[in-house]
Design a protein around this motif. Structure first.
Motif, PDB file in Angstrom:
ATOM      1  N   THR A  81       0.687  -1.263   0.086  1.00  9.59           N
ATOM      2  CA  THR A  81      -0.040   0.100  -0.033  1.00  9.59           C
ATOM      3  C   THR A  81       0.584   1.377   0.017  1.00  9.59           C
ATOM      4  O   THR A  81       0.538   2.051  -0.645  1.00  9.59           O
TER       5      THR A  81
ATOM      6  N   ASP B 247      -6.538  -0.337  -3.758  1.00  5.93           N
ATOM      7  CA  ASP B 247      -5.867  -0.798  -2.914  1.00  5.93           C
ATOM      8  C   ASP B 247      -6.721  -1.948  -2.360  1.00  5.93           C
ATOM      9  O   ASP B 247      -7.751  -1.930  -1.666  1.00  5.93           O
ATOM     10  N   GLU B 248      -5.956  -3.076  -2.144  1.00  4.52           N
ATOM     11  CA  GLU B 248      -6.446  -4.386  -1.513  1.00  4.52           C
ATOM     12  C   GLU B 248      -7.426  -4.906  -2.310  1.00  4.52           C
ATOM     13  O   GLU B 248      -8.225  -5.875  -2.110  1.00  4.52           O
TER      14      GLU B 248
ATOM     15  N   THR C 151      -3.119  -3.785  -5.459  1.00  8.30           N
ATOM     16  CA  THR C 151      -2.387  -4.046  -4.277  1.00  8.30           C
ATOM     17  C   THR C 151      -2.954  -5.468  -3.709  1.00  8.30           C
ATOM     18  O   THR C 151      -4.385  -5.530  -3.759  1.00  8.30           O
TER      19      THR C 151
HETATM   20 MG    MG Z   1      -1.833  -2.967   1.935  1.00  6.20          MG
END
Ligand code: MG
Ligand code: ATP
Length: 178
Positions: A20, A109-110, A141
């Motif tokens: 991240t 993100d994620e 990510t």
């Molecule tokens: Mg992360």
């Protein structure tokens, strides 16, 4: 600047710390060059330190999914279904925003963790990537990306954990991990 060279896909994965934060570093660089950036955060619990500073950066817009109170393995089937539906709506909202606005960089993100835990329909993500605006650069990510996502990426960076203080009992610290 010449935005015609943009449009590649990045994956930051692996079990070490820094996925991240690498994506956030890229946002900092992109904002410094006047790019328009969208950050969408999946599987998010409490607010993190970066939310306070990202809103100060020119051209950066943050979208957050509905905050989660549990890890996926603690959820019952109904809770999982609700989170799945929420994430599916969320990726559609992000896709629509990027398709209808002049966005240069999208950070998901994620998103890979959300797909891997079946809390996001990976088909929706893949369809978006296949039909995204040609010059939209995309960063994703999370751990354990599928082969299909890996095949679509131009950059795959794997951060390998050699050591992490969590293993000796040091929990996430404000300003460093959150
Ligand atoms: Mg992360
Ligand atoms: P960061 O946000 O610090 O760049 P990350 O995105 O690489 O970390 P995630 O897999 O998203 O890491 O993990 C979420 C949280 O767990 C973060 O607070 C992160 O610092 C921490 N973390 C990352 N790797 C490990 C690990 N191997 N063991 C324990 N905690 C970890």
């Amino acid at each position: 600047m010449d935005k015609s060279k943009l449009g590649l896909i990045h994956i930051y994965t692996g079990d070490g710390k820094g996925k991240t934060t690498a994506a956030l570093g890229l946002i900092l660089r992109a904002s410094g060059r006047g790019l328009n950036v969208v950050l969408g955060q999946f599987l998010k619990g409490r607010e993190t330190g970066e939310l306070h500073t990202l809103s100060l950066l020119p051209g950066v817009k943050v979208f957050r999914g509905k905050p989660l109170t549990k890890f996926s393995f603690q959820m019952n089937e109904q809770e999982k279904a609700e989170v799945l539906q929420g994430h599916n709506e969320f990726i559609k909202e992000l896709a629509s925003y990027c398709n209808n606005n002049d966005i240069d960089l999208l950070v998901l993100d994620e998103v890979i963790g959300a797909c891997g835990t079946h809390l996001l329909d990976e088909r929706l993500l893949i369809d978006f990537l296949k039909h995204k605006p040609a010059h939209l650069e995309v960063v994703m990510t999370g751990r354990n990306p599928s082969m299909e996502l890996l095949d679509m990426a131009d950059y795959v960076s794997e951060i390998c954990k050699r050591k992490h203080p969590f293993d000796k009992g040091i929990p996430a610290r404000e300003g460093i991990e959150k």
